[in-house]
Scaffold this motif. Structure first.
Motif, PDB file in Angstrom:
ATOM      1  N   ARG A 147       0.828  -1.199   0.000  1.00 26.03           N
ATOM      2  CA  ARG A 147       0.000   0.000   0.000  1.00 26.03           C
ATOM      3  C   ARG A 147       0.867   1.256   0.000  1.00 26.03           C
ATOM      4  O   ARG A 147       1.919   1.296   0.641  1.00 26.03           O
ATOM      5  CB  ARG A 147      -0.903  -0.004   1.236  1.00 26.03           C
ATOM      6  N   GLN A 148       0.410   2.257  -0.752  1.00 23.32           N
ATOM      7  CA  GLN A 148       1.046   3.576  -0.752  1.00 23.32           C
ATOM      8  C   GLN A 148      -0.041   4.627  -0.552  1.00 23.32           C
ATOM      9  O   GLN A 148      -1.087   4.589  -1.199  1.00 23.32           O
ATOM     10  CB  GLN A 148       1.792   3.834  -2.070  1.00 23.32           C
ATOM     11  N   ASN A 149       0.179   5.540   0.369  1.00 23.00           N
ATOM     12  CA  ASN A 149      -0.760   6.649   0.548  1.00 23.00           C
ATOM     13  C   ASN A 149       0.017   7.911   0.929  1.00 23.00           C
ATOM     14  O   ASN A 149       1.124   7.840   1.479  1.00 23.00           O
ATOM     15  CB  ASN A 149      -1.826   6.317   1.592  1.00 23.00           C
ATOM     16  N   SER A 178       5.319  10.144   1.225  1.00 19.41           N
ATOM     17  CA  SER A 178       4.615   8.878   1.006  1.00 19.41           C
ATOM     18  C   SER A 178       4.713   7.957   2.217  1.00 19.41           C
ATOM     19  O   SER A 178       5.764   7.839   2.851  1.00 19.41           O
ATOM     20  CB  SER A 178       5.185   8.155  -0.220  1.00 19.41           C
ATOM     21  N   ASN A 179       3.604   7.300   2.496  1.00 24.13           N
ATOM     22  CA  ASN A 179       3.572   6.223   3.469  1.00 24.13           C
ATOM     23  C   ASN A 179       3.568   4.908   2.698  1.00 24.13           C
ATOM     24  O   ASN A 179       2.736   4.712   1.806  1.00 24.13           O
ATOM     25  CB  ASN A 179       2.326   6.322   4.350  1.00 24.13           C
ATOM     26  N   LEU A 180       4.490   4.008   3.013  1.00 14.20           N
ATOM     27  CA  LEU A 180       4.599   2.715   2.342  1.00 14.20           C
ATOM     28  C   LEU A 180       4.378   1.603   3.361  1.00 14.20           C
ATOM     29  O   LEU A 180       4.926   1.641   4.473  1.00 14.20           O
ATOM     30  CB  LEU A 180       5.975   2.552   1.693  1.00 14.20           C
ATOM     31  N   TYR A 181       3.578   0.620   2.970  1.00  9.64           N
ATOM     32  CA  TYR A 181       3.207  -0.446   3.901  1.00  9.64           C
ATOM     33  C   TYR A 181       3.132  -1.764   3.150  1.00  9.64           C
ATOM     34  O   TYR A 181       2.605  -1.825   2.028  1.00  9.64           O
ATOM     35  CB  TYR A 181       1.851  -0.121   4.525  1.00  9.64           C
ATOM     36  N   GLY A 182       3.660  -2.807   3.749  1.00  4.22           N
ATOM     37  CA  GLY A 182       3.571  -4.134   3.159  1.00  4.22           C
ATOM     38  C   GLY A 182       3.281  -5.177   4.221  1.00  4.22           C
ATOM     39  O   GLY A 182       3.753  -5.076   5.362  1.00  4.22           O
ATOM     40  N   ARG A 183       2.504  -6.180   3.843  1.00  2.00           N
ATOM     41  CA  ARG A 183       2.197  -7.279   4.765  1.00  2.00           C
ATOM     42  C   ARG A 183       2.208  -8.596   3.984  1.00  2.00           C
ATOM     43  O   ARG A 183       1.546  -8.729   2.954  1.00  2.00           O
ATOM     44  CB  ARG A 183       0.819  -7.091   5.396  1.00  2.00           C
ATOM     45  N   LYS A 200       6.814   2.338   6.355  1.00  2.00           N
ATOM     46  CA  LYS A 200       7.528   3.617   6.357  1.00  2.00           C
ATOM     47  C   LYS A 200       6.480   4.727   6.430  1.00  2.00           C
ATOM     48  O   LYS A 200       5.635   4.853   5.551  1.00  2.00           O
ATOM     49  CB  LYS A 200       8.370   3.801   5.098  1.00  2.00           C
ATOM     50  N   ASP A 201       6.515   5.510   7.487  1.00  2.00           N
ATOM     51  CA  ASP A 201       5.540   6.577   7.656  1.00  2.00           C
ATOM     52  C   ASP A 201       5.900   7.797   6.816  1.00  2.00           C
ATOM     53  O   ASP A 201       7.059   7.962   6.385  1.00  2.00           O
ATOM     54  CB  ASP A 201       5.458   6.990   9.131  1.00  2.00           C
ATOM     55  N   SER A 202       4.907   8.640   6.608  1.00  2.00           N
ATOM     56  CA  SER A 202       5.133   9.888   5.874  1.00  2.00           C
ATOM     57  C   SER A 202       6.199  10.716   6.577  1.00  2.00           C
ATOM     58  O   SER A 202       6.174  10.883   7.796  1.00  2.00           O
ATOM     59  CB  SER A 202       3.834  10.689   5.793  1.00  2.00           C
ATOM     60  N   GLY A 203       7.151  11.231   5.810  1.00  2.00           N
ATOM     61  CA  GLY A 203       8.220  12.055   6.366  1.00  2.00           C
ATOM     62  C   GLY A 203       9.454  11.287   6.772  1.00  2.00           C
ATOM     63  O   GLY A 203      10.494  11.890   7.058  1.00  2.00           O
ATOM     64  N   GLU A 204       9.362   9.949   6.810  1.00  2.00           N
ATOM     65  CA  GLU A 204      10.514   9.143   7.171  1.00  2.00           C
ATOM     66  C   GLU A 204      11.346   8.822   5.936  1.00  2.00           C
ATOM     67  O   GLU A 204      10.811   8.661   4.842  1.00  2.00           O
ATOM     68  CB  GLU A 204      10.065   7.849   7.852  1.00  2.00           C
TER      69      GLU A 204
END
Length: 700
Positions: A147-149, A178-183, A200-204
């Motif tokens: 997911r990307q948001n 961008s916030n990047l998420y994987g599961r 990875k949260d936004s701003g990181e």
């Protein structure tokens, strides 16, 4: 007898199937389920963890032919009389031959059955065939989600830094928006579960930097759990949580508390160890755990050594020796600026825990013991304030409890009492019952001392933690027929010692009532009223005199009117009106929100849309409305001020293995030209976010 019953059931299947023709086992109407459990959303609830706990139950469904009353109560759907009816029916007629057989159980109605279906199965999921390697490779419950948001307006944290008077630069975010998420997850119910979560949260920054303990994705969680290995009920390596008793010691999991479901949610169920798969960077153990079955006794041992974010400072002792101390633990999980990165993994938290759980042969009595020893890498010396002097200080804590649960006919009694190293005690005692097949009742008493310290507690309480609180709760649920339901609860609580923004002992109360009318599965109508009275500091008094030790009782009223209507098998609408008033220190303010949803479901693709108009006079009247989002992403925005919000969510099943989601949301304010503050500040009156998600399911 069983054969005759089966023939009768087959006659009912046709009517059941006609209403269930749009139902798919691999989904759940999460919106309605959440609305009923939570009732009225609040900012102090950890909804993401609750949502993740719901996911765990959904992905590990209960085998109705091999379950007990404790498991059935853990999903907050069945009343005490329904649980007993199910157990009695299965004892009399044996294993169920079809899911439709639920209709033949006394006290079960179609509404309850539809709620129950996503969480149960009939096949013998405990039976293991082939080697573990083959079962893992061939598992149909295997998937990967990415997911990307992001927010598209530029926040101040992403602008060029300003130069300070000393020549230094102001703080800014080091990463992109961008916030990047994987599961990744492979599992088989009651057999095994393995997977990992990356975030990875936004701003990181997406960076490989061992010195700052950042390795690409900012957060990495993993687990491998085996179930039913001989005498071992479970063996887990990696990240996990525990839920036992009433949540005074081990309180992870699906603990809802006060909501429109006024009976079943007051009690916690002992579910033991469960894998941790959320992206929250706190509230879990990392290490080893195992549950061993010795006759009627289950023995669980766990050991954890997990990194924790914290503010570490240097202090001088009497011999002028430098010593590191923890002044605060950080739970945001954000590492965007140099300061936040400096907090990352600064200390270690070690835990040793044990649980001994006894269940009688008739499964009507449970008794258990909990113990948890916690040690931090440095002394915890928080900045002392007048309200927090009884909070935990030091390097070590130990916590022990005794709990029970007893089922007598349609009455469920439960309780737990615990004591921490400080000598502070916490206790919960409750009962829920079906006084009549149409009337449910619950009562719960709790008492948490001001120096009761439980780091992983999640007991029923008004506050976010079980500390410094006494209270008693009453709940009623009356269902005269399948069309009407009336739910009511009343909760009285008091805080013997000071709290944040409440610098004197105080008390309050809260009640909620909901009337629901559902003449058919196509229509759901409810009206809800909630009132809460709670004290807090008065910051301004007459003649411009200011004092932090004067209190006033704030009273908030919330009103909600909701209509869900399924036009046909594809189209549905949802309309809602919400309003509130807040009366504090002689000043009354108001707020409201009106929303309209249109949803389309054509199996292979779906669309969900909403538009909301809102107007609130202050922050205390902000409006919370649960929103649909991509699979397993939780969203309850707090609408504050004046403006409009809308979103559109699309889902398309590209193939049996691949599903794609896209979501566009935008909030436009009419009462401001700047949104937010600090590094989150946006110049303008609108904020726009998008979400894109892909799910790949293996072996489909």
């Amino acid at each position: 007898m069983k054969t005759l019953l089966a023939i009768g059931i087959l006659m009912l299947i046709f009517s059941f199937c006609s209403m269930a023709q749009t139902y798919r086992k691999d989904e759940i109407n999460i919106e309605n389920f959440v609305e009923e459990l939570f009732g009225m959303q609040r900012t102090d609830e950890n909804y993401e963890d609750l949502y993740e706990s719901l996911l765990q139950v959904f992905l590990n469904p209960i085998n109705l032919n091999n379950t007990n009353a404790e498991e059935l109560k853990s999903i907050f759907i069945l009343t005490p009389v329904q649980v007993n009816s199910f157990i009695a029916y299965r004892n009399q007629f044996g294993k169920l031959i079809s899911i439709y057989e639920l209709q033949a159980i006394p006290d079960f109605d179609l509404e309850t059955i539809y709620k129950l279906l996503p969480f149960v199965i009939l096949e013998d999921s405990d039976r293991m065939q082939g080697s573990l390697k083959d079962r893992i490779i061939e598992s149909k419950d295997a998937y990967f989600i990415f997911r990307q948001n992001r927010v598209w307006e530029t926040r101040k944290g992403y602008t060029p830094a300003d130069t300070l008077g000393n020549g230094g630069l102001t703080s800014r975010y080091l990463g992109d928006p961008s916030n990047l998420y994987g599961r990744f997850r492979i599992q088989h119910s009651k057999d095994f579960s393995l997977g990992f979560t990356i975030d990875k949260d936004s701003g990181e920054q997406f960076i490989w930097n061992p010195d700052s303990k950042r390795y690409g994705f900012n957060f990495f969680s993993y687990h491998f759990t085996l179930y039913n290995q001989g005498k071992f009920r479970s063996i887990s390596v990696g990240d996990f949580q525990m839920q036992t008793g009433q949540g005074l010691v081990f309180g992870a999991g699906f603990g809802v508390g006060k909501g429109a479901e006024t009976i079943t949610t007051v009690r916690r169920s002992t579910i033991g160890i469960r894998p941790y798969t959320a992206a929250l960077e706190f509230g879990f153990f990392r290490g080893l755990s195992a549950t061993y079955k010795a006759g009627p006794v289950n023995i669980t041992l766990m050991a954890s050594n997990a990194p924790r974010d914290g503010n570490i400072q240097i202090q001088l002792d009497t011999l002028e020796t430098k010593e590191e101390i923890i002044t605060s633990l950080q739970s945001s999980g954000l590492h965007r600026t140099a300061t936040e990165i400096n907090y990352k993994n600064r200390t270690r938290e070690k835990n040793l825990g044990a649980n001994v759980h006894f269940q009688s042969r008739k499964r009507d009595l449970q008794v258990g013991l909990n113990s948890l020893y916690t040690q931090f890498g440095q002394d915890f010396q928080r900045n002392r304030q007048v309200y927090n002097q009884y909070e935990f200080f030091g390097k070590e804590n130990h916590l022990h409890s005794l709990y029970f649960a007893y089922n007598f006919q349609n009455y469920f009694f439960f309780g737990e009492t615990a004591v921490s190293k400080s000598g502070g005690k916490g206790s919960v005692l409750g009962m829920m019952s079906s006084l009549h097949p149409k009337l449910g009742f619950s009562v719960l008493w709790r008492r948490f001392d001001r120096d009761f310290h439980s780091f992983y507690g999640n007991a029923f309480s008004e506050g976010t933690r079980p500390i410094n609180e006494h209270g008693v709760y009453f709940g009623l649920n009356y269902k005269p027929n399948q069309k009407f339901t009336w739910a009511l609860y009343y909760d009285y609580f008091k805080f013997p010692w000071l709290r944040y923004r409440v610098y004197a002992p105080s008390s309050g109360n809260e009640w909620l009532t909901r009337f629901t009318y559902s003449p058919s599965r196509k229509i759901l109508l409810f009206a809800q009223i909630r009132e809460e009275s709670k004290a807090r500091n008065v910051s301004e008094l007459p003649n411009n005199f200011q004092s932090s030790y004067q209190l006033s009782q704030g009273k908030k009223w919330n009103y909600a009117f909701n209509l869900d209507y399924a036009i046909d098998n594809h189209w549905s609408i949802k309309s809602r009106i919400m309003s509130s008033t807040f009366d504090f220190n002689g000043k009354k303010t108001r707020g409201f929100a009106i929303s309209q949803d249109i949803n389309v479901d054509y199996q292979k693709w779906r669309l969900s849309t909403r538009i909301v108009l809102f107007d609130t006079e202050d922050y205390d009247n902000r409006q919370f409305i649960f929103e649909r989002n991509v699979l397993w992403l939780f969203s309850i925005p707090a609408l504050n001020g004046q403006g409009m919000r809308y979103y559109i969510l699309g889902q398309y099943k590209i193939s049996p293995k691949l599903t794609f989601w896209a979501r566009f949301g935008r909030t436009i304010y009419t009462d401001r030209d700047v949104i937010g503050s600090g590094l989150q500040e946006i110049q303008g009156n609108a904020i726009t976010e998008t979400v894109f998600q892909l799910q790949y399911q293996f072996n489909r």
